[in-house]
Design an enzyme around this catalytic site. Structure first.
Site, PDB file in Angstrom:
ATOM      1  N   ASP A 186      43.111  15.795  42.470  1.00  0.00           N
ATOM      2  CA  ASP A 186      43.561  15.144  43.480  1.00  0.00           C
ATOM      3  C   ASP A 186      44.183  16.519  44.234  1.00  0.00           C
ATOM      4  O   ASP A 186      44.743  16.088  45.777  1.00  0.00           O
ATOM      5  CB  ASP A 186      45.204  14.410  43.326  1.00  0.00           C
ATOM      6  CG  ASP A 186      44.165  12.992  43.186  1.00  0.00           C
ATOM      7  OD1 ASP A 186      43.277  12.829  43.740  1.00  0.00           O
ATOM      8  OD2 ASP A 186      44.449  11.908  42.575  1.00  0.00           O
ATOM      9  N   PHE A 212      51.763  13.706  49.378  1.00  0.00           N
ATOM     10  CA  PHE A 212      52.020  12.180  48.884  1.00  0.00           C
ATOM     11  C   PHE A 212      53.063  11.837  48.179  1.00  0.00           C
ATOM     12  O   PHE A 212      52.950  10.029  48.783  1.00  0.00           O
ATOM     13  CB  PHE A 212      50.681  11.725  48.607  1.00  0.00           C
ATOM     14  CG  PHE A 212      49.439  11.677  50.008  1.00  0.00           C
ATOM     15  CD1 PHE A 212      49.323  11.988  51.099  1.00  0.00           C
ATOM     16  CD2 PHE A 212      48.573  12.752  49.089  1.00  0.00           C
ATOM     17  CE1 PHE A 212      47.908  11.978  51.932  1.00  0.00           C
ATOM     18  CE2 PHE A 212      47.629  13.328  49.891  1.00  0.00           C
ATOM     19  CZ  PHE A 212      47.294  11.994  51.803  1.00  0.00           C
ATOM     20  N   TYR A 228      45.867   4.902  45.050  1.00  0.00           N
ATOM     21  CA  TYR A 228      46.707   5.057  44.092  1.00  0.00           C
ATOM     22  C   TYR A 228      48.018   5.480  44.217  1.00  0.00           C
ATOM     23  O   TYR A 228      47.806   6.404  45.251  1.00  0.00           O
ATOM     24  CB  TYR A 228      45.776   5.530  43.124  1.00  0.00           C
ATOM     25  CG  TYR A 228      45.119   5.092  41.672  1.00  0.00           C
ATOM     26  CD1 TYR A 228      45.270   3.338  41.135  1.00  0.00           C
ATOM     27  CD2 TYR A 228      43.260   4.654  41.641  1.00  0.00           C
ATOM     28  CE1 TYR A 228      45.199   3.079  40.570  1.00  0.00           C
ATOM     29  CE2 TYR A 228      42.653   3.969  41.167  1.00  0.00           C
ATOM     30  CZ  TYR A 228      44.187   3.120  40.119  1.00  0.00           C
ATOM     31  OH  TYR A 228      42.687   1.934  39.026  1.00  0.00           O
ATOM     32  N   HIS A 266      36.144   3.532  35.984  1.00  0.00           N
ATOM     33  CA  HIS A 266      36.555   5.007  36.091  1.00  0.00           C
ATOM     34  C   HIS A 266      37.496   5.682  35.094  1.00  0.00           C
ATOM     35  O   HIS A 266      38.453   4.407  34.877  1.00  0.00           O
ATOM     36  CB  HIS A 266      37.396   5.121  37.658  1.00  0.00           C
ATOM     37  CG  HIS A 266      38.576   4.338  37.457  1.00  0.00           C
ATOM     38  ND1 HIS A 266      38.793   3.033  38.236  1.00  0.00           N
ATOM     39  CD2 HIS A 266      39.676   4.813  37.598  1.00  0.00           C
ATOM     40  CE1 HIS A 266      39.560   2.439  38.371  1.00  0.00           C
ATOM     41  NE2 HIS A 266      40.684   3.201  37.670  1.00  0.00           N
ATOM     42  N   ASP A 279      55.271  25.188  29.753  1.00  0.00           N
ATOM     43  CA  ASP A 279      55.495  26.391  29.497  1.00  0.00           C
ATOM     44  C   ASP A 279      56.857  26.297  29.011  1.00  0.00           C
ATOM     45  O   ASP A 279      58.055  26.612  29.137  1.00  0.00           O
ATOM     46  CB  ASP A 279      55.804  27.124  30.580  1.00  0.00           C
ATOM     47  CG  ASP A 279      56.068  28.603  30.538  1.00  0.00           C
ATOM     48  OD1 ASP A 279      56.434  28.460  29.067  1.00  0.00           O
ATOM     49  OD2 ASP A 279      55.849  29.444  31.259  1.00  0.00           O
ATOM     50  N   GLU A 299      43.844  32.231  21.624  1.00  0.00           N
ATOM     51  CA  GLU A 299      43.173  30.634  22.721  1.00  0.00           C
ATOM     52  C   GLU A 299      42.159  29.906  22.135  1.00  0.00           C
ATOM     53  O   GLU A 299      42.177  28.135  22.572  1.00  0.00           O
ATOM     54  CB  GLU A 299      43.185  31.044  24.155  1.00  0.00           C
ATOM     55  CG  GLU A 299      44.324  31.702  24.366  1.00  0.00           C
ATOM     56  CD  GLU A 299      44.146  32.969  25.876  1.00  0.00           C
ATOM     57  OE1 GLU A 299      42.887  33.081  26.228  1.00  0.00           O
ATOM     58  OE2 GLU A 299      44.807  33.043  27.211  1.00  0.00           O
ATOM     59  N   ASP A 340      53.829  34.508  24.892  1.00  0.00           N
ATOM     60  CA  ASP A 340      54.645  34.394  25.515  1.00  0.00           C
ATOM     61  C   ASP A 340      53.266  32.765  26.343  1.00  0.00           C
ATOM     62  O   ASP A 340      52.473  33.092  26.497  1.00  0.00           O
ATOM     63  CB  ASP A 340      55.457  34.813  27.549  1.00  0.00           C
ATOM     64  CG  ASP A 340      56.040  33.536  28.379  1.00  0.00           C
ATOM     65  OD1 ASP A 340      55.762  32.107  27.906  1.00  0.00           O
ATOM     66  OD2 ASP A 340      55.650  34.329  29.164  1.00  0.00           O
ATOM     67  N   HIS A 369      39.775   3.229  32.336  1.00  0.00           N
ATOM     68  CA  HIS A 369      40.088   1.853  33.277  1.00  0.00           C
ATOM     69  C   HIS A 369      38.875   1.377  33.806  1.00  0.00           C
ATOM     70  O   HIS A 369      38.152   1.987  34.611  1.00  0.00           O
ATOM     71  CB  HIS A 369      40.584   2.799  35.138  1.00  0.00           C
ATOM     72  CG  HIS A 369      41.398   0.944  35.137  1.00  0.00           C
ATOM     73  ND1 HIS A 369      42.406   1.545  36.806  1.00  0.00           N
ATOM     74  CD2 HIS A 369      41.549   0.156  35.033  1.00  0.00           C
ATOM     75  CE1 HIS A 369      42.721   0.359  36.647  1.00  0.00           C
ATOM     76  NE2 HIS A 369      41.862  -0.986  35.883  1.00  0.00           N
TER      77      HIS A 369
HETATM   78 CA    CA Z   1      43.773  34.064  27.640  1.00  0.00          CA
HETATM   79 CA    CA Z   2      56.282  29.781  26.717  1.00  0.00          CA
HETATM   80 CU    CU Z   3      42.654   3.333  38.180  1.00  0.00          CU
END
Ligand code: CA
Ligand code: CA
Ligand code: CU
Ligand code: CA
Ligand code: CA
Ligand code: CU
Lengths: 674, 674
Positions: A331, A339, A416, A465, A474, A517, A619, A630
């Site tokens: 979307d 929207f 939706y 779906h 953050d 990560e 950070d 659904h």
């Molecule tokens: Ca990275």
């Molecule tokens: Ca942070």
């Molecule tokens: Cu749905």
């Protein structure tokens, strides 16, 4: 009476004003060499100013400014231009507002690639051409569409497109399904679908590549027309359809339900884009692309969250017919915030809520005001936030009702409607929630359809779906230098200290610090620790690391096998939570170009973690995915209800404060016997 | 204006009235051969009338009556007598009320075993003796308790017991931990614990078997006293403790938060134990043991749920010290509903709620009235139940606010307060929810403590623990003959019909019908299908089986390894959902005797499914387990907050109706452009 003061520094995160949009627009039009049109029905073969948005300040600059250690960041805008004449898309950063002096092409810097023109969102200009095409098809099939769908001079069908538009990079071939022109058209499919190749920016090159009528395929409009006339096609015979998609009340109001009142006035205040609520303060904005977001969220003046924002809403559909067989909606490529329309008092938000206007520039000739498109209100949650009744020893009662601030937008993206809530609790928690309502997508029922859903109306299949939502969280827990830690329980067999030859399984705390990560990318299909924390190495009064816990509420399905070429454009959905090292250039987990160039996505979230950076003392940003599977059912007619159809993430203090901060709320109640 | 009429047949499920309790009491006292005392401080060595409760009618009889096909079931009571003189416990069914003529010993019929007297709940009578014991210990340790805890003539400590009381069947040895006599004593442990063997019904046989003082163990009171006096014990030196457990507000009320009002009156009605709310109706009751329950829940007159009830609340703790090392609380043995105390207006429930009194007979000399112990209110959930805004094609808005009825009790069982909600939505869904608040349990911090939790105050460990809650969900979907079905998605590689040599992974619906009880026992540690349904073979308008879906919200930890002898008493907690064939004799998943004879439980839920009966075309009961892992943190001081600390199950129609029933609500709103 407010406890804190508004802070104008929140304006660093404020959406562009009407005047600022115009400044950017005027500046770009003045650059004659760029040859940009702002006409809304600019043809794809021309150059079109598609989007203007705030360019967020670099985090370091913003923090320095907010914390009084730096100047106000230069205010800049991002503009997206679709260069139909040149076959590519460009993103510019322009500044400084209000008196613009520069524009800088940041396409390469942001995406490390050129953006092909076919990665663009379909504009009003292109839709006009598509509708013309459709009209031609319908006029060629006059007899068929009249007999099958009662289409004539004063009655037409409505179109709904499948995305992605094809099966490989460069494709721009859209299956368009047709629906009755009735309320809730999305649940009135007629059984007619057309594959239009609109890959060229010139409509003269466009071509109908395939048609589907009542389950049968045809290569050309002419083939369908001839076979239909020859009687070699299984015909759909028009029949009037009951108005089951209508939302018109079927009963007369008798007695209104319970209403909320601020009997002693509002306990929150909004100034520009800054909100104060009891001990909370935050700045807010609404991106046309990604939707609502808040910045610099503080509790008692201390920043807890730098940014909390919606990133993406994705759905994958199943079907036997082309109208939904490949459908994967992303979307933010169509624009989520775009929207966020007017909210209805007393339904979308309580009557007494405060409503805020927003301004946007997205596929328009001039900035548009969206009246009352954000609402803010304090809600009585109807339950205690905490309470204890003591009947032993000390006979007393202490408690406090759960009143919290809700920050809301609702975005109606085609069929939706997503309701987005950020909720601020007096216990120091912040919740990001999403619920889905509106119309399901549907297809005309043919053989084999029921493998992909349930029938919900005559000849109508509600297609299975997924809903996947990504939030950017953050947190800055006592500054930006944080750690990602997990906690859980495990049973350990221990000897009982007072009878050492007796053993028992006893729960122990299991704590872990994730270092990189990739370790911190927690896949949906694996067991994850029950407690996830963004922690500081600063400790609370009892020596424990101050942290905020992320508690994810989700009923997600399976996002998409990684074998699929479309998967990388939604690789964020692999993870329930993924924690990355913050980078200004990793601002979003998706992009405007994900939908229409899904096979070579400009933003592939998995790349953020591919370099497997250290996440210790860094950070950190948590990317949280929630959603639900659904399987449509009859009760989705006419609308999906919000109850049970949602997800979210709760950010809760865990050894962050020395005690529950709500103990200092003025809402506390205490009772002792006479 | 009410849409439906109250139905006096709901009285078949009504709790006993004050007068009925007295009738049962009088009848039993008249049976001289039983030799029963009703004195509240009856010694354990005597025979004591512990409990009187409604005996629920057999389901077949109740259904016949409710559906106009049978007579009113005979009203009966259950009485529990602790026969201290004889060394056993008996359960009687007595009837017919109000003029009792019979009492029947049903112990064997219900439990298939004799009940040993040591399986009994500790009564006030026994507590009086325990407190006497404790006083003796304290007086022997006068110097120690004065110096360590400042205990003296006008200052004492409070006791908190560990359960289970021992490590094997027949044991009744309780570790008692001591806490400062302050508000929220549960978070003021002093570091002193005593193991009392009170296995005999005669206190003269009781014995202190071990003591723990500041992390050191002693075999006798004398040993501790002598070593303390000799200076060979690491002493705790009394220090005043801040009043951090107090719930007294620390700020002055400034401005009250949002309040709910019924501006046009209530839309629900309560008559006796029957509730009407818009299209809903139900009967309710409150078991002293298991807590709140509703019966004969109907929507538009059609029964959907026969019984929805709380069954058990279980917690397992971890610690290095005996006060929590073995702790496994099974609250229904202490009585969940028993602790449903008065609800505070404006905090526990909105001011405008309706409050209902209940009467109970549980470890008392006479029935007790609990004023305002149930509340019922309609709440504005602050969000739309459904809405759609259409800006394409049809410009219109339709929506409806989510107003729902909440049925609530809050039970304060020692330190914890559980808030129980059954919520009735206009979309035909019913939700059962539980949230925890109140005080955490804690221990005095010693070496190794931090393996089992976090420090939350000076010398105080908040012990890691689980919360597991069991609900009984006896849905009757279009009658009692039902099926248990699951639905989920899977990706299947399919060839695209218009380009058959191209393949794509497309989501398909996967449906399954589970055939036997063991197949239908869905373990927490396994992947379960995302949709769980109780279905009828009656179909809706579109040929799909009418069903209700169970959507479980849970953050449960690990219940207890099955290797542990205590596990069978909580075997219901193995399963997220387990579906059994309904039996009147399988009324509850736990029992009053689970706690104190945890090693040979009278009710072992896993036995209900051991016979692995067919669950096709049968009357089915779903047993739903929810909960959360609790790793206490500083913000649990003074009280745990409800936000994020809960779980529940949503019962939602799935192809049950032909469309969303809320479309017929008078709360619907529709707007078209002027
Ligand atoms: Ca990275
Ligand atoms: Ca942070
Ligand atoms: Cu749905
Ligand atoms: Ca069975
Ligand atoms: Ca049933
Ligand atoms: Cu807890």
């Amino acid at each position: 009476p407010l406890r804190r003061k508004h802070d104008e520094r929140s304006l660093a995160f404020a959406d562009l004003t009407r005047e600022e949009y115009l400044q950017v627009q005027r500046y770009l039009v003045r650059q004659k060499d760029l040859d940009i049109s702002t006409n809304q029905i600019t043809k794809p073969s021309q150059n079109f100013l598609f989007l203007i948005e705030l360019s967020l300040p670099k985090k370091a600059d913003a923090l320095a400014y907010l914390d009084g250690k730096g100047a106000k960041p230069i205010r800049e805008a991002t503009a997206v231009v679709f260069y139909g004449k040149r076959g590519h898309i460009k993103e510019y950063v322009l500044g400084p507002l209000p008196n613009l002096t520069y524009h800088r092409d940041v396409t390469k810097e942001r995406y490390n690639t050129e953006l092909h023109i076919n990665a663009r969102t379909v504009t009003i200009g292109e839709y006009v051409m598509i509708f013309t095409c459709i009209e031609e098809i319908f006029s060629k099939l006059g007899k068929l569409v009249k007999e099958s769908f009662d289409v004539g001079p004063d009655k037409k069908l409505n179109a709904f497109e499948q995305m992605p538009r094809g099966v490989q990079s460069g494709d721009r071939k859209t299956w368009i399904s047709f629906f009755r022109d009735m309320a809730g058209m999305y649940i009135h499919p007629v059984g007619f679908e057309v594959l239009l190749n609109h890959g060229s920016v010139n409509a003269s090159d466009w071509k109908v590549e395939r048609l589907l009528y009542n389950g049968q395929y045809f290569n050309t409009v002419e083939e369908l027309q001839q076979k239909y006339d020859a009687g070699s096609v299984n015909k759909i015979v028009y029949k009037e359809s009951p108005d089951y998609g209508s939302l018109k009340p079927r009963s007369t109001p008798l007695q209104i339900g319970p209403q909320l009142f601020y009997t002693e006035g509002k306990r929150y205040s909004i100034s520009h884009n800054h909100v104060l609520y009891l001990d909370w303060s935050f700045a807010f904005g609404l991106s046309s692309l990604t939707g609502m977001r808040v910045f610099d969220v503080r509790f008692k003046g201390e920043r807890i969250i730098y940014e909390l924002s919606v990133q993406e809403a994705m759905s994958v559909y199943g079907s036997v017919t082309p109208g939904m067989i490949l459908t994967k909606f992303l979307d933010s490529s169509i624009g989520i915030g775009r929207f966020a329309h007017e909210l209805v008092r007393g339904v979308d938000c309580p009557h007494e809520a405060t409503y805020v206007d927003t301004y946007r520039y997205f596929d328009v000739p001039a900035p548009v005001r969206f009246r009352n498109s954000i609402c803010v209100f304090e809600h009585n949650m109807g339950q205690p936030l905490r309470r204890h009744f003591s009947d032993f020893f000390h006979n007393s009662y202490g408690g406090m009702v759960n009143s919290a601030l809700v920050f809301r937008t609702i975005t109606a993206i085609g069929n939706y409607d997503y309701m987005w809530d950020f909720i601020f609790y007096q216990s120091g928690s912040v919740e990001a929630k999403v619920h889905a309502t509106g119309y399901i997508s549907s297809s005309y029922l043919v053989d084999g359809s029921l493998r992909h859903g349930h029938q919900v109306a005559e000849n109508v299949l509600g297609n299975i779906h997924t809903h996947f939502i990504n939030f950017k969280v953050d947190l800055d827990v006592v500054g930006v230098n944080n750690y990602f830690q997990t906690k859980d329980m495990q049973y350990v067999n221990v000897s009982l200290p007072w009878m050492p030859d007796r053993y028992a399984m006893v729960p122990q705390l299991v704590e872990k610090q994730l270092t990189t990560e990739q370790e911190a990318a927690l896949r949906y299909d694996t067991k994850t620790p029950r407690y996830l924390h963004i922690a500081s190495n600063k400790t609370n009064r009892w020596g424990h690391q101050r942290s905020y816990r992320l508690q994810v509420f989700s009923f997600a399905g399976d996002h998409l096998p990684e074998s699929q070429p479309e998967e990388r454009a939604m690789s964020w959905a692999r993870y329930k939570v993924a924690v990355t090292k913050h980078k200004d250039l990793e601002q979003t987990s998706s992009s405007l170009y994900s939908q229409n160039n899904i096979w070579s996505p400009t933003v592939d979230f998995s790349k953020y973690i591919e370099d497997n950076e250290s996440i210790e003392d860094e950070d950190l940003v948590a990317w949280v995915t929630t959603g639900f599977l659904h399987i449509p059912h009859s009760e989705d007619i006419p609308n999906t209800v919000t109850v049970g159809n949602g997800g979210g993430v709760l950010l809760r203090p865990h050894n962050y404060f020395d005690e529950d901060p709500s103990i200092h709320s003025t809402d506390g109640v205490y009772i002792t016997p006479g």
